[in-house]
Design an enzyme around this catalytic site. Sequence first.
Site, PDB file in Angstrom:
ATOM      1  N   GLU A 248      76.663  22.344  11.133  1.00  0.00           N
ATOM      2  CA  GLU A 248      76.747  21.050  10.443  1.00  0.00           C
ATOM      3  C   GLU A 248      76.589  19.991  11.522  1.00  0.00           C
ATOM      4  O   GLU A 248      77.504  19.770  12.321  1.00  0.00           O
ATOM      5  CB  GLU A 248      78.115  20.915   9.750  1.00  0.00           C
ATOM      6  N   CYS A 282      79.741  11.851   9.843  1.00  0.00           N
ATOM      7  CA  CYS A 282      78.396  12.427   9.758  1.00  0.00           C
ATOM      8  C   CYS A 282      77.727  11.890   8.505  1.00  0.00           C
ATOM      9  O   CYS A 282      76.580  11.496   8.505  1.00  0.00           O
ATOM     10  CB  CYS A 282      78.486  13.939   9.725  1.00  0.00           C
TER      11      CYS A 282
HETATM   12  P1  NAD Z   1      80.098  17.531  19.957  1.00  0.00           P
HETATM   13  O1  NAD Z   1      78.853  18.298  19.671  1.00  0.00           O
HETATM   14  O2  NAD Z   1      80.202  16.810  21.231  1.00  0.00           O
HETATM   15  O3  NAD Z   1      81.361  18.500  19.897  1.00  0.00           O
HETATM   16  C1  NAD Z   1      81.642  19.297  18.789  1.00  0.00           C
HETATM   17  C2  NAD Z   1      82.470  20.491  19.229  1.00  0.00           C
HETATM   18  O4  NAD Z   1      81.659  21.327  20.059  1.00  0.00           O
HETATM   19  C3  NAD Z   1      83.683  20.129  20.073  1.00  0.00           C
HETATM   20  O5  NAD Z   1      84.753  20.988  19.740  1.00  0.00           O
HETATM   21  C4  NAD Z   1      83.198  20.389  21.462  1.00  0.00           C
HETATM   22  O6  NAD Z   1      84.227  20.640  22.398  1.00  0.00           O
HETATM   23  C5  NAD Z   1      82.367  21.641  21.238  1.00  0.00           C
HETATM   24  N1  NAD Z   1      81.437  21.977  22.312  1.00  0.00           N
HETATM   25  C6  NAD Z   1      80.971  21.182  23.290  1.00  0.00           C
HETATM   26  N2  NAD Z   1      80.162  21.902  24.110  1.00  0.00           N
HETATM   27  C7  NAD Z   1      80.103  23.151  23.604  1.00  0.00           C
HETATM   28  C8  NAD Z   1      79.444  24.347  23.990  1.00  0.00           C
HETATM   29  N3  NAD Z   1      78.677  24.393  25.074  1.00  0.00           N
HETATM   30  N4  NAD Z   1      79.606  25.447  23.241  1.00  0.00           N
HETATM   31  C9  NAD Z   1      80.364  25.407  22.128  1.00  0.00           C
HETATM   32  N5  NAD Z   1      81.048  24.317  21.738  1.00  0.00           N
HETATM   33  C10 NAD Z   1      80.910  23.205  22.459  1.00  0.00           C
HETATM   34  O7  NAD Z   1      80.312  16.583  18.692  1.00  0.00           O
HETATM   35  P2  NAD Z   1      81.368  15.380  18.568  1.00  0.00           P
HETATM   36  O8  NAD Z   1      80.862  14.264  19.396  1.00  0.00           O
HETATM   37  O9  NAD Z   1      82.757  15.894  18.742  1.00  0.00           O
HETATM   38  O10 NAD Z   1      81.231  15.025  17.002  1.00  0.00           O
HETATM   39  C11 NAD Z   1      80.348  14.099  16.486  1.00  0.00           C
HETATM   40  C12 NAD Z   1      79.098  14.765  15.943  1.00  0.00           C
HETATM   41  O11 NAD Z   1      79.425  15.691  14.914  1.00  0.00           O
HETATM   42  C13 NAD Z   1      78.153  13.779  15.295  1.00  0.00           C
HETATM   43  O12 NAD Z   1      76.836  14.091  15.650  1.00  0.00           O
HETATM   44  C14 NAD Z   1      78.373  14.016  13.811  1.00  0.00           C
HETATM   45  O13 NAD Z   1      77.320  13.627  12.973  1.00  0.00           O
HETATM   46  C15 NAD Z   1      78.584  15.478  13.793  1.00  0.00           C
HETATM   47  N6  NAD Z   1      79.246  15.863  12.555  1.00  0.00           N
HETATM   48  C16 NAD Z   1      78.542  16.557  11.598  1.00  0.00           C
HETATM   49  C17 NAD Z   1      79.143  16.893  10.371  1.00  0.00           C
HETATM   50  C18 NAD Z   1      78.405  17.628   9.296  1.00  0.00           C
HETATM   51  O14 NAD Z   1      79.043  18.115   8.369  1.00  0.00           O
HETATM   52  N7  NAD Z   1      77.099  17.744   9.363  1.00  0.00           N
HETATM   53  C19 NAD Z   1      80.470  16.530  10.151  1.00  0.00           C
HETATM   54  C20 NAD Z   1      81.145  15.806  11.140  1.00  0.00           C
HETATM   55  C21 NAD Z   1      80.524  15.510  12.340  1.00  0.00           C
END
Ligand code: NAD
Length: 484
Positions: A248, A282
């Site tokens: 997502e 999001c």
């Molecule tokens: P992010 O991608 O920075 O982090 C998300 C998660 O991934 C965190 O727990 C982070 O620690 C982890 N992560 C980071 N590096 C990783 C790796 N190498 N391997 C595995 N996990 C790793 O996202 P964010 O900045 O926390 O959140 C905002 C983003 O999330 C926005 O782009 C938003 O649109 C998206 N989002 C999407 C939805 C949806 O349903 N489509 C819902 C909410 C948020």
Amino acid sequence: MVKMLIAGEQTDATATDELEVVDPATEDVYETVPAGGVDAVELAVQAADAAFPEWSRTDAEKRAEILRKALDLVGEHRDEIVETLTHEQGKPTLEAAGELQHFVHGMHYYADLATKVRGAYQELPSTLGRSYGMVIKRPVGPVAAIVPYNYPLTLMGTKIGPALAAGNTVVVKPASSTPLATLRVAELFHEAGLPAGVLNVVTGRGATIGDALVGHPLIRRVAFTGETGTGRHVAALAAPTFKRISLELGGSDPMIVCPDVDVKAVIKSAVIARFWNAGQSCLAAKRLYVFDEVYDELVGGLAQELERYECGTGWTKPEKPKLRMGPVHTKGGRQELAEQLEDAVSRGAKVLVGGGPPEGADKGYFFRPTLVEGAPHDSRLVQDEVFGPILPVFRVKDIDEAIRLANDTRYGLGSSIWTHDARYIDRAAREIEAGMTWVNQIHYGYDELPFGGLKESGLGKEHGLEAMMDHYFETKSVVVGGLG
Ligand code: NAD
């Protein structure tokens, strides 16, 4: 320090250092958690794997009963959890309470579904002797649930709800900056009788523990919510072992306003659709396309409505009739917003309201609600995901232009159209490239409806019956022969 939860125990056993959880409204350290590493992931995955055989065999009624009991306990600790969420995430208390309520609602939805799982019966040809076939559903095994910072609880719920109800075990990895409400909720689930190892929470830096978790051979499914770039990395890590994944990812939802609307009502909805959670959703109306006939009235009214917002700490209320908006979550996030805005302004866009941090705010990552007109459609403000309180508006002459611009994006998460004209509704439903279209409603993720993105907004679904049946079970065929 608030510890990790592994195999039903609170622990910092394998952590080498700690992570500071910073309150985005004050920039003060609110709490610390252990910075778990690869060893912590190993312990948590082993615990989830060890707990899987028994939990998957546990009667579905019993699983549902434990989940409901846990949710009651969460309800009893509502105020404490809301306070924690407000401080670690930055959102106003009202919004934090709304998030917790949504989490509880979604978890109940899946607790109710636990006992409704069905397979199928199939008559078979008797070529090899009389036999029949069954299509059964088996839980997948240990699941990695990776959650972003914007909705730490609801986005954990969309993963652990279907996972636990279906009989899977889980290792949750919250965002490194929002682990606290997650840890408290998981602790309450254990207090309510969830067996040790069924739900584990590891804390640490995304790159270290995220990679270890996604790549771990015992993890069978990865449920990831986060940025498109991180999702791409996670998909590549999961590919060699063919783990089941759902991604997502980011979005840039268009909101189209047609001429036949009640403009005042649409303005109120647009404000919520874009500026809830300081614009860090999001599913937010991130680009507004307004028909020429109502453009001036709508944009003028929207500018006035945005002046009602006051930036401030989430736990205080402004004097009426002002509305509270919390800070964005990180300093880096605020910097990126400024750069995206500057890119558009340097190419001719005009800031109608807001445009940066409020005057005199020396602490907190605040950014005023911002309305922008005339942003080039290929500018960063339109083509990037803008994760904060900025809304670019565009005047459109007809539905063709509105849909063409709505689809001019690499994202395809949500979208909305505001009209009662059936011809426009039909066009939007069929032609907007998005996982969801709301008609005369703000972009809200209903627990009951499958939801997921197209294009670079992701893969697979969360929410609804589909999320549980398609993503938290394997479908297995069984042939029963030897019947004579
Ligand atoms: P992010 O991608 O920075 O982090 C998300 C998660 O991934 C965190 O727990 C982070 O620690 C982890 N992560 C980071 N590096 C990783 C790796 N190498 N391997 C595995 N996990 C790793 O996202 P964010 O900045 O926390 O959140 C905002 C983003 O999330 C926005 O782009 C938003 O649109 C998206 N989002 C999407 C939805 C949806 O349903 N489509 C819902 C909410 C948020």
